[in-house]
Structures are given as C-alpha cells and as structure tokens.
Design an enzyme around this catalytic site. Sequence first.
Site, PDB file in Angstrom:
ATOM      1  N   CYS A   1      45.598  36.755  39.815  1.00  0.00           N
ATOM      2  CA  CYS A   1      44.827  36.070  38.763  1.00  0.00           C
ATOM      3  C   CYS A   1      45.691  35.283  37.781  1.00  0.00           C
ATOM      4  O   CYS A   1      45.198  34.377  37.112  1.00  0.00           O
ATOM      5  CB  CYS A   1      43.982  37.065  37.982  1.00  0.00           C
ATOM      6  SG  CYS A   1      42.713  37.860  38.954  1.00  0.00           S
TER       7      CYS A   1
ATOM      8  N   ASN B   1      35.006  35.846  37.307  1.00  0.00           N
ATOM      9  CA  ASN B   1      36.465  35.816  37.369  1.00  0.00           C
ATOM     10  C   ASN B   1      36.875  34.943  38.558  1.00  0.00           C
ATOM     11  O   ASN B   1      36.667  35.324  39.701  1.00  0.00           O
ATOM     12  CB  ASN B   1      36.978  37.250  37.533  1.00  0.00           C
ATOM     13  CG  ASN B   1      38.492  37.329  37.611  1.00  0.00           C
ATOM     14  OD1 ASN B   1      39.183  36.318  37.646  1.00  0.00           O
ATOM     15  ND2 ASN B   1      39.011  38.551  37.664  1.00  0.00           N
TER      16      ASN B   1
ATOM     17  N   HIS C   1      42.281  34.991  30.006  1.00  0.00           N
ATOM     18  CA  HIS C   1      41.773  35.197  31.361  1.00  0.00           C
ATOM     19  C   HIS C   1      40.416  35.899  31.238  1.00  0.00           C
ATOM     20  O   HIS C   1      40.235  36.769  30.388  1.00  0.00           O
ATOM     21  CB  HIS C   1      42.761  36.071  32.139  1.00  0.00           C
ATOM     22  CG  HIS C   1      42.288  36.436  33.509  1.00  0.00           C
ATOM     23  ND1 HIS C   1      41.983  35.496  34.451  1.00  0.00           N
ATOM     24  CD2 HIS C   1      42.060  37.645  34.100  1.00  0.00           C
ATOM     25  CE1 HIS C   1      41.590  36.106  35.562  1.00  0.00           C
ATOM     26  NE2 HIS C   1      41.624  37.406  35.378  1.00  0.00           N
TER      27      HIS C   1
HETATM   28  O1  UT7 Z   1      41.468  39.972  36.884  1.00  0.00           O
HETATM   29  C1  UT7 Z   1      41.780  41.318  37.001  1.00  0.00           C
HETATM   30  C2  UT7 Z   1      40.879  41.983  37.942  1.00  0.00           C
HETATM   31  N1  UT7 Z   1      39.748  42.708  37.491  1.00  0.00           N
HETATM   32  C3  UT7 Z   1      39.538  43.394  36.347  1.00  0.00           C
HETATM   33  O2  UT7 Z   1      40.272  43.306  35.429  1.00  0.00           O
HETATM   34  C4  UT7 Z   1      38.346  44.276  36.282  1.00  0.00           C
HETATM   35  C5  UT7 Z   1      38.590  45.491  35.436  1.00  0.00           C
HETATM   36  N2  UT7 Z   1      37.510  46.465  35.451  1.00  0.00           N
HETATM   37  C6  UT7 Z   1      36.252  46.191  35.041  1.00  0.00           C
HETATM   38  O3  UT7 Z   1      35.952  45.095  34.648  1.00  0.00           O
HETATM   39  C7  UT7 Z   1      35.232  47.327  35.044  1.00  0.00           C
HETATM   40  O4  UT7 Z   1      35.880  48.541  35.274  1.00  0.00           O
HETATM   41  C8  UT7 Z   1      34.100  47.130  36.089  1.00  0.00           C
HETATM   42  C9  UT7 Z   1      33.199  45.971  35.660  1.00  0.00           C
HETATM   43  C10 UT7 Z   1      34.706  46.826  37.449  1.00  0.00           C
HETATM   44  C11 UT7 Z   1      33.225  48.394  36.164  1.00  0.00           C
HETATM   45  O5  UT7 Z   1      32.689  48.700  34.882  1.00  0.00           O
HETATM   46  P1  UT7 Z   1      32.761  50.186  34.314  1.00  0.00           P
HETATM   47  O6  UT7 Z   1      32.085  50.189  33.031  1.00  0.00           O
HETATM   48  O7  UT7 Z   1      34.213  50.613  34.346  1.00  0.00           O
HETATM   49  O8  UT7 Z   1      31.880  50.977  35.353  1.00  0.00           O
HETATM   50  P2  UT7 Z   1      32.281  52.223  36.275  1.00  0.00           P
HETATM   51  O9  UT7 Z   1      33.149  51.783  37.410  1.00  0.00           O
HETATM   52  O10 UT7 Z   1      32.791  53.328  35.412  1.00  0.00           O
HETATM   53  O11 UT7 Z   1      30.873  52.641  36.856  1.00  0.00           O
HETATM   54  C12 UT7 Z   1      29.808  53.122  36.004  1.00  0.00           C
HETATM   55  C13 UT7 Z   1      28.589  53.394  36.870  1.00  0.00           C
HETATM   56  C14 UT7 Z   1      28.883  54.260  38.082  1.00  0.00           C
HETATM   57  O12 UT7 Z   1      27.757  55.069  38.321  1.00  0.00           O
HETATM   58  P3  UT7 Z   1      27.722  56.613  37.820  1.00  0.00           P
HETATM   59  O13 UT7 Z   1      28.895  57.280  38.469  1.00  0.00           O
HETATM   60  O14 UT7 Z   1      27.849  56.543  36.334  1.00  0.00           O
HETATM   61  O15 UT7 Z   1      26.388  57.101  38.310  1.00  0.00           O
HETATM   62  C15 UT7 Z   1      29.037  53.270  39.200  1.00  0.00           C
HETATM   63  O16 UT7 Z   1      28.736  53.807  40.460  1.00  0.00           O
HETATM   64  O17 UT7 Z   1      28.071  52.165  37.378  1.00  0.00           O
HETATM   65  C16 UT7 Z   1      28.016  52.224  38.813  1.00  0.00           C
HETATM   66  N3  UT7 Z   1      28.325  50.899  39.335  1.00  0.00           N
HETATM   67  C17 UT7 Z   1      27.407  49.930  39.472  1.00  0.00           C
HETATM   68  N4  UT7 Z   1      26.077  49.918  39.239  1.00  0.00           N
HETATM   69  C18 UT7 Z   1      25.422  48.768  39.483  1.00  0.00           C
HETATM   70  C19 UT7 Z   1      29.548  50.393  39.707  1.00  0.00           C
HETATM   71  N5  UT7 Z   1      29.415  49.117  40.101  1.00  0.00           N
HETATM   72  C20 UT7 Z   1      28.099  48.806  39.980  1.00  0.00           C
HETATM   73  C21 UT7 Z   1      27.360  47.629  40.204  1.00  0.00           C
HETATM   74  N6  UT7 Z   1      26.039  47.657  39.939  1.00  0.00           N
HETATM   75  N7  UT7 Z   1      27.935  46.508  40.665  1.00  0.00           N
END
Ligand code: UT7
Length: 370
Positions: free
Chosen positions: A111, A286, A256
Amino acid sequence: MAHAAITGWGKCLPPGILTNDDLATFIDTSDEWIESRTGMKERRISHVPVSDLAHVACARALACAGKTAADVDMIIFGSCSFDSQVPNTSSQIQLLLNASNAACMDLNTACTSGMYALSVANSMIRTGAINSALVIGAEVISQLMDWSDRDVAILFGDGAGAFYLEREEPDTGASVTENGLLAESLGCFGEARHILAVEGMGAKYANIGWPLGTTRWNFEGREIFKRAVTGMQSGCSQVIEKLGIEPADINIIVPHQANLRIIEALAHRLNLADAKLFINIKRYGNMSAATAPVALIEAVEENAIKSGDLILVPAFGAGLSWSAQLIRWGNRTTPINHSDIDLRPSSRSGLELVNEIAAQHKKNRPPEPL
Ligand code: UT7
C-alpha cells in the site's frame, strides 16, 4: 540545493462501481457493517490491466505539467499487482506512453508503494542522477482478491495516481521556494510480515503446486489496525522532528485510506488540531498503492491544498511497511493542459466484473492449507 517539484498530477479511476450492497449479494456482510467499521460505501473495479490505468494517469499528469513523454527520464511504478514480473510493468507504461528516453523501475512495498516511489524519484532528482520522473501508485487488487473472504473482499478497490516531478534550482529564481517532498521517514515491521500476506503470488508457491493465478489472503485485521496506527504515528513524529518544524506548521494531513477508524485514531494521537484532514475513503475504499496519490490529487482538485501548503502524508501496508512524508506544494494548483486520453469504454458494472473474476478464480481452486 535543487529540489524535485511536483508539477503534474493525474488520476485514473475505472468506471465500474462496486457498492456495499453489491458485496452483500455474494458474501455475508451488509452496507451498515462495512460503513460503520470502515467508512467505505463503494470502490472501483477495473476492466483493464493496471498498466492501462497507469498509462492514463501518467498521460494526464504529463498534460498537467505541460510536458511530453519525451521529457521523462525515469518511470517508477509503485504497485503490488503488476501485469507481469518479467518484463516489469513500468516498461509497458513506457511503451504505451512512448516515453522512450525513460528508464523504468517497478517498486513494491504494497500500500505504501506509490509514496516510496515518490521518495526514490525525489532523491534521484535531488542528487542529479535524473532530471525528471513519472511516479505512479496503481493497483488492480480485484484480480488478486479472494472474493469469498469477507475479511478482505470488502476493503479494496482499483485505481491509479501519478505525479510528474522535475528538477528546479531555487537559486535561479527568487520566486521559487523549496517545494516537493522535503523529508520522509520510512520503515517496516518485518517481524509481523505474515499478518498481511497474499499467498500464491511468488516463485516459492510454484514449487508447492499452487496453480498460477490462485491467491488466498492471510489477514489479521485487528493486529494490522494496531500496527497501522502505531507505525504511522511514529513515522509522523519522526518526520516532523527531522524537518525541524512545529506540528502547527502542517496545513493538511492526507493519509493512506485503509479504514476511517484508523485515520481517526491516528489524527487523535497526533493531536494536530489545526490541520485539516482529507478523506475520500467513502468513494474508493483502499486502493493500496494508489490510495495516497489519488487522495493527494483529489485534495488539490477540491482546493483543499493551496500553493505553499505543508502536507503530511502517512501511509501503511503489507510488509508491514510504513511511511510518513512532508510535502510542500508548489506555486501551481491547476493543470497547464488537459489530456483527452481515456480508458477503453466498458458497460460492465463493478458487480459484473467481480463475478467474472470470481468465476475465473474458481476454475483454479486454491489448495488446502499446508
Ligand atoms: O492498508 C493496510 C491494509 N489494511 C488495513 O489496514 C486494515 C486494518 N484492519 C481493519 O480495518 C479492521 O480490522 C477490519 C475492517 C478489517 C475489521 O474490523 P474490526 O472492527 O476489527 O472487526 P473484527 O475483525 O473484530 O470482526 C468483528 C465481527 C466478527 O464477528 P463476531 O466474532 O463479533 O461475531 C466478524 O466475524 O464482525 C465480523 N465480520 C464481519 N461482519 C460482516 C468480519 N468481517 C465482516 C464483514 N461483514 N465483512
């Protein structure tokens, strides 16, 4: 000392739009979840190779600078979604532009690639190795995406941004103050490189029987989130100290755009209360290497950046690479010329394009984990 002025800028966003609602038609997610967790509403999906996106962005950057392809000494293509490894993709961009005087280099820090490319070109111009460069950040992540994985499929989009840089001698004209990239801080959390990995790209996978074109993502979102904030925060502090400025001297932050919550957490920690923050994540998600270049270009286009502004650009990506750069914008904020070049037309929607890519990927089913 001579500096590398940014005198041209151009972007290229493919027309196919993939909305959050489109994503919810084939993975278990929702518009509400995506917007509240990331700030994204839609992203672009390309119907052409990344070199075509880069070509259009470069042609627009050259027109903006009032230059021709023959003026370019060096093309540095920042990306992690190359058309091919050998020959490199920058040589294809040279061919499309007919920039036959240019040396060609591909650069991959994921990125952050577009911004690392800016640092390399800036240094080469300042030392006199070259006099001009096209610097590109461009991606077609849609081709590498595992469209069945909701952890990552919602986050990324395609696009390209390009800058034309040229050597300027501040001594030769009283009206020219030092501008362009003034300082950077670059780094990498190599010990955590496995938490953001696209498996299947690279020679090592051929030896263990991965079909060509098959990818699977290892993506530890929460950990990446934390590293993104700490990496960019320390980069920003370092570059502010390096240039010997006060935080209050910064006019605008153009970060970014991986997640709106990452940007807000960073802004909070930096405590740059008076600086503006430029955000366009809602429209594009992104775009990896294209993200910060396109955001910078749109900030100029939307008059959020004025002549002489000091701009802080923090970025973060796989590697885990991070960067923070301080850029002084030059005199001009409007293009000298416009290019009438465009992508070949496409009537396919983002969703149609993604369905085509996913169907293609299914033919090469990924292997079971080792
Ligand atoms: O450029 C560099 C590359 N990328 C990044 O920098 C991304 C960095 N990370 C993030 O932006 C965030 O961690 C994410 C957007 C990827 C995820 O957000 P989060 O608030 O950390 O969510 P999480 O992974 O902790 O998941 C929370 C819940 C989970 O369900 P439970 O266990 O609470 O029941 C996941 O299974 O949300 C669920 N979940 C989703 N639900 C609907 C994970 N992905 C999705 C989805 N849609 N796409």
